[in-house]
Enzyme design. Structure first.
Site, PDB file in Angstrom:
ATOM      1  CE  LYS A 150     -37.272  -3.086  -7.166  1.00 17.04           C
ATOM      2  NZ  LYS A 150     -37.422  -3.770  -5.893  1.00 17.04           N
TER       3      LYS A 150
HETATM    4  C1  R5P Z   1     -42.077  -2.719  -5.061  1.00 18.29           C
HETATM    5  O1  R5P Z   1     -41.968  -1.492  -5.129  1.00 18.29           O
HETATM    6  C2  R5P Z   1     -41.213  -3.479  -4.224  1.00 18.29           C
HETATM    7  O2  R5P Z   1     -40.233  -2.582  -3.821  1.00 18.29           O
HETATM    8  C3  R5P Z   1     -40.502  -4.704  -4.779  1.00 18.29           C
HETATM    9  O3  R5P Z   1     -39.289  -4.786  -4.160  1.00 18.29           O
HETATM   10  C4  R5P Z   1     -40.273  -4.689  -6.251  1.00 18.29           C
HETATM   11  O4  R5P Z   1     -41.474  -4.620  -6.932  1.00 18.29           O
HETATM   12  C5  R5P Z   1     -39.421  -5.875  -6.736  1.00 18.29           C
HETATM   13  O5  R5P Z   1     -40.053  -7.025  -6.562  1.00 18.29           O
HETATM   14  P1  R5P Z   1     -40.657  -7.861  -7.755  1.00 18.29           P
HETATM   15  O6  R5P Z   1     -39.506  -8.500  -8.434  1.00 18.29           O
HETATM   16  O7  R5P Z   1     -41.561  -8.842  -7.073  1.00 18.29           O
HETATM   17  O8  R5P Z   1     -41.386  -6.906  -8.653  1.00 18.29           O
END
Ligand code: R5P
Length: 263
Positions: A174
């Site tokens: 991710k």
């Molecule tokens: C950050 O490390 C968290 O794991 C969140 O899941 C990630 O940032 C994704 O969320 P957002 O779309 O709010 O950035």
């Protein structure tokens, strides 16, 4: 890949199109009660029907999610630092693979902080998690976290961090969308899902989704740009339309506007 691992992967990335809509609601593990995620149950319940999987911590899963839910679960298993602490990158593993199995998770996730003071510790934690995950058929998602002190999120950095995660054995990476994002995707041999990042206008978040997919991402693992929207359900539906129905950003935004005005 063993059957169990393949089966769990297919609960995160849909085998029919290789795409994934992941709803990220794990932010409390370092941010506490973030805006519009103060009461996790209230945020999660209306959005869950439109997500393939939900990414969250075991505390929120146990306390705030109905066990009869149909979604797959990707459990955040790294933590140990907070937004008010000394160093966000000082993370370790906070949940065992055994507990993830007990909770029927389809995957486990941790952050790596490449380039930070704790780079080595987070990369070794990833390696440990992959070793444990392999024993139990549990896929590992590595998040290329960008801590406070690492302002740079360009393709060179994100390709480096994503590739390292894949080399160590992460099954999914991710990361963040950036200029030249296709370079990040092409040099990472495992599927990439994209985080939404800070809240931006819905039109822009839908463009980010579309551009990420166009550059080769398998989908999104999106949080704030969904549940911090004034119209979270129309927003996740619009995101889903891009990921699973190949809608353009423009068409998805039209859908968002139509569904929001109905509300
Ligand atoms: C950050 O490390 C968290 O794991 C969140 O899941 C990630 O940032 C994704 O969320 P957002 O779309 O709010 O950035």
């Amino acid at each position: 890949m063993d059957w169990g691992l393949k089966n769990r992967m297919s609960k995160i990335i849909r085998p029919e199109n290789g795409r994934a809509v992941m709803l990220a609601v794990d932010h409390g593990y370092f941010l506490g009660p973030t805006s519009r995620l103060e009461v996790p149950r209230t945020t999660i319940a209306p959005l869950a029907p439109y997500a393939d999987s939900i990414m969250l911590t075991r505390g929120v899963l146990r306390s705030s999610v109905d066990p009869s839910i149909c979604n797959s679960i990707v459990l955040r298993v790294s933590g140990g630092a907070s937004i008010v602490g000394e160093d966000l990158s000082n993370e370790g593993i906070i949940t065992s693979v055994e507990d993830a199995l007990r909770l029927n998770a389809s995957g486990i996730a941790l952050s790596i902080f490449v380039g930070s003071k704790h780079e080595r510790q987070t990369l070794l934690a990833l390696s440990e998690l992959v070793n444990e995950g392999q024993k139990h058929g549990m896929p590992v998602l590595a998040v290329t976290a960008v801590g406070k002190e690492i302002g740079q999120k360009d393709a060179r950095y994100l390709a480096l961090a994503s590739r390292i995660a894949a080399e160590i054995g992460a099954h999914i990476v991710k990361t963040y969308y950036c200029e030249d994002f296709e370079k990040v995707v092409e040099s990472c041999p495992v599927p990439i899902v994209v985080a939404g990042g800070k809240k931006i206008p819905e039109k822009d978040a839908l463009e980010l989704t579309y551009n990420s997919l166009k550059a080769g991402a398998a989908g999104v693992d999106m949080g704030r740009n969904i549940w911090q929207s004034d119209h979270p359900v129309p927003m996740i539906k619009a995101v889903r339309e891009i990921v699973h129905k190949d809608a353009t950003a423009k068409d998805a935004y039209e859908l968002f506007k139509k569904l929001s005005s109905k509300k």
